[in-house]
Design an enzyme around this catalytic site. Structure first.
Site, PDB file in Angstrom:
ATOM      1  N   GLU A 175       0.592  -1.175   0.058  1.00 26.58           N
ATOM      2  CA  GLU A 175       0.109  -0.019   0.112  1.00 26.58           C
ATOM      3  C   GLU A 175       0.705   1.343   0.051  1.00 26.58           C
ATOM      4  O   GLU A 175       1.199   1.814   1.061  1.00 26.58           O
ATOM      5  CB  GLU A 175      -1.022   0.038   1.452  1.00 26.58           C
ATOM      6  N   LYS A 217      -2.652  -1.879  -2.996  1.00 26.41           N
ATOM      7  CA  LYS A 217      -3.845  -1.208  -2.618  1.00 26.41           C
ATOM      8  C   LYS A 217      -3.081   0.352  -2.728  1.00 26.41           C
ATOM      9  O   LYS A 217      -2.506   0.864  -1.852  1.00 26.41           O
ATOM     10  CB  LYS A 217      -3.844  -1.641  -1.012  1.00 26.41           C
TER      11      LYS A 217
HETATM   12  C1  5MM Z   1      -8.253   1.238   8.323  1.00 29.93           C
HETATM   13  O1  5MM Z   1      -7.244   2.321   8.539  1.00 29.93           O
HETATM   14  C2  5MM Z   1      -6.009   1.582   8.329  1.00 29.93           C
HETATM   15  C3  5MM Z   1      -5.098   1.665   9.422  1.00 29.93           C
HETATM   16  O2  5MM Z   1      -4.502   3.071   9.748  1.00 29.93           O
HETATM   17  P1  5MM Z   1      -3.488   3.223  10.864  1.00 29.93           P
HETATM   18  O3  5MM Z   1      -2.370   2.436  10.676  1.00 29.93           O
HETATM   19  O4  5MM Z   1      -3.328   4.913  10.705  1.00 29.93           O
HETATM   20  O5  5MM Z   1      -4.109   3.076  12.352  1.00 29.93           O
HETATM   21  C4  5MM Z   1      -5.324   2.313   6.941  1.00 29.93           C
HETATM   22  O6  5MM Z   1      -4.066   1.703   6.842  1.00 29.93           O
HETATM   23  C5  5MM Z   1      -6.317   1.670   5.898  1.00 29.93           C
HETATM   24  O7  5MM Z   1      -6.019   0.118   5.734  1.00 29.93           O
HETATM   25  C6  5MM Z   1      -5.910   2.456   4.749  1.00 29.93           C
HETATM   26  O8  5MM Z   1      -5.745   3.748   4.674  1.00 29.93           O
HETATM   27  C7  5MM Z   1      -7.251   2.501   3.853  1.00 29.93           C
HETATM   28  O9  5MM Z   1      -8.581   2.927   4.647  1.00 29.93           O
HETATM   29  P2  5MM Z   1      -9.306   4.174   4.209  1.00 29.93           P
HETATM   30  O10 5MM Z   1     -10.027   4.683   5.525  1.00 29.93           O
HETATM   31  O11 5MM Z   1      -8.242   5.157   3.606  1.00 29.93           O
HETATM   32  O12 5MM Z   1     -10.115   3.417   3.121  1.00 29.93           O
END
Ligand code: 5MM
Length: 335
Positions: A175, A217
Site C-alpha cells: 500500500e 492497495k
Molecule cells: C483502517 O485504517 C488503516 C489503518 O490506519 P492506521 O495504521 O493509521 O491506524 C489504514 O491503513 C487503511 O487500511 C488504509 O489507509 C485504507 O483505509 P481508508 O480509510 O483510507 O479506506
C-alpha cells in the site's frame, strides 16, 4: 492454499476487503467521533458487530485485522478470527508499525516494522492470517515533495516486507498511499502516483517478489481535498486512474484494491464503479476500504449494544454496493 490462490480469492468477482486494522490512535479518533470511549471491550464489540453481519461474506473476501483483534475473542468466547473463517472470510493482518520522519527529508516519512518481521509473520500465520498489509504514506502537500529518496526508501521497505511475507506463505498487500491532503490537481496526483508505482514495482522485482502472489492497495488518481476546482467527476477519476495504472502496473498482479483515503462512502463506491464500467482491465479492480465501508456503520452503532442491528445493516449496505461496483453494476439510485 498457494499464495496465488489466496490473492485471487481476495479479488473474486463481487468481493473486496474490509480494512479494520485501525491502530490504537486511529480507532480512538473514530470512536471520539461518535462519543464512545475506546476501551478494549468497546473495540471488541464494534469489530464483533461487523464480523457477525449476516451475508457479509457475499461481498467481503477478507478482513485486515490489527494485532489486538487477531488475538481477541467474541463475547461468547469464540475467537474473532474463527467468526470470519466460519463464514469463508479470509483473515489478514496489518504488520507495519506506523510512520516516522525520514532522516534528511523534512516533512517526509518512512514506514517502520521490518525488525523481527519474519518471526511475527510466522506467529500471525499460526493465528490464522493468510495475507498481510503494509502502508507507506506519501505526502504531496508541498512543491518539493515527494523526493525520489522518500519514494525509493518506502519502496525498498515495502519490497522487503513483501519478500518476507512470501517466504512465510502469506500474501502481501503493498500500500503506497499518495495522500489526498492538500490543494493539488488531479494531474499532480497522476504524476506522483506514477512515480511512486514505478519505484515500487522496480523494488518488488529487484527483491524477487512474485507479482502473481501479491495485491496492490493504492489511492485513486484524484484531486486534493482542498483543490480549488473542487471534486472531479467519477468519469474523470476513472480515466486518469486507469491511464496511470495501465502505464506502470504489470498485468501479472492479480488485483488492485483501492483505499478510500478520505473520500465519502458514496464517492468511493461511485468512483470504483466508474473505473469498472470502463473494463475489462488486465487486473481485478476492487476495494480495501476502511472509512468508506465503516463510516455509516459507526454512526448507526454509536457505541451501544442496542444499535447492533442498525450498525450491521449500514455495513451490509456499503459492502453490497461496493460489491456491485466491482463489476460496474452500481447506480446512485441504489443509495
Ligand atoms: C483502517 O485504517 C488503516 C489503518 O490506519 P492506521 O495504521 O493509521 O491506524 C489504514 O491503513 C487503511 O487500511 C488504509 O489507509 C485504507 O483505509 P481508508 O480509510 O483510507 O479506506
Amino acid at each position: 492454499m498457494r499464495i496465488q490462490d489466496v490473492a485471487r480469492a481476495l479479488v473474486a468477482p463481487g468481493k473486496g476487503i474490509l480494512a479494520a486494522d485501525e491502530s490504537g490512535g486511529t480507532i480512538k479518533k473514530r470512536f471520539d467521533g461518535i462519543g464512545t470511549e475506546s476501551t478494549e471491550d468497546r473495540r471488541r464489540a464494534y469489530r464483533e458487530m461487523l464480523f457477525r453481519t449476516k451475508g457479509a461474506a457475499e461481498n467481503i473476501s477478507g478482513v485486515i485485522l490489527f494485532d489486538e483483534t487477531i488475538r481477541q475473542n467474541a463475547a461468547d468466547g469464540t475467537p474473532l478470527v474463527k467468526l470470519l473463517q466460519d463464514e469463508g472470510i479470509i483473515p489478514g493482518i496489518k504488520v507495519d508499525k506506523g510512520i516516522v520522519g525520514l532522516h534528511g527529508a523534512a516533512g517526509e516519512s518512512v514506514t517502520e516494522g521490518l525488525d523481527g518481521l519474519g518471526a511475527r509473520l510466522a506467529e500471525y500465520r499460526e493465528l490464522g492470517a493468510q495475507f498481510a498489509k503494509w502502508r507507506a504514506v506519501i505526502d504531496i502537500a508541498g512543491d518539493d515533495i515527494p523526493s525520489d529518496y522518500c519514494l525509493d526508501a518506502n519502496s525498498a521497505a515495502l519490497a522487503r516486507y513483501a519478500a518476507l511475507c512470501q517466504q512465510e506463505g502469506i500474501v502481501p498487500i503493498v500500500e503506497p498511499e499518495v495522500l489526498m491532503d492538500g490543494s493539488h490537481s488531479i494531474e499532480r496526483c497522476f504524476e506522483v502516483t506514477h512515480r511512486a508505482l514505478r519505484s515500487l514495482f522496480s523494488a518488488l522485482l529487484d527483491q524477487r517478489v512474485a507479482l502473481d502472489g501479491c495485491l496492490l492497495k493504492p489511492n485513486m488518481v484524484i484531486p486534493g481535498k482542498l483543490h480549488a476546482g473542487g471534486r472531479a467527476t467519477p468519469d474523470a477519476i476513472a480515466e486518469a486512474t486507469i491511464r496511470c495504472f495501465r502505464d506502470v502496473v504489470p498485468a501479472a498482479v492479480p488485483g488492485i484494491v483501492f483505499l478510500s483515503g478520505g473520500q465519502s462512502d458514496e464517492e468511493a463506491t461511485a468512483n470504483l464503479d466508474a473505473i469498472n464500467k470502463r473494463g475489462p482491465h488486465p487486473w481485478a479492480f476492487s476495494f480495501s476500504y476502511g472509512r468508506a465501508l465503516q463510516a455509516p456503520a459507526l454512526k448507526a452503532w454509536l457505541g451501544s449494544d442496542d444499535n447492533i442491528e442498525a450498525g450491521q445493516a449500514a455495513f451490509a449496505k456499503r459492502a453490497k454496493l461496493n460489491g456491485l461496483a466491482t463489476s460496474g453494476a452500481y447506480s446512485a439510485s441504489m443509495e
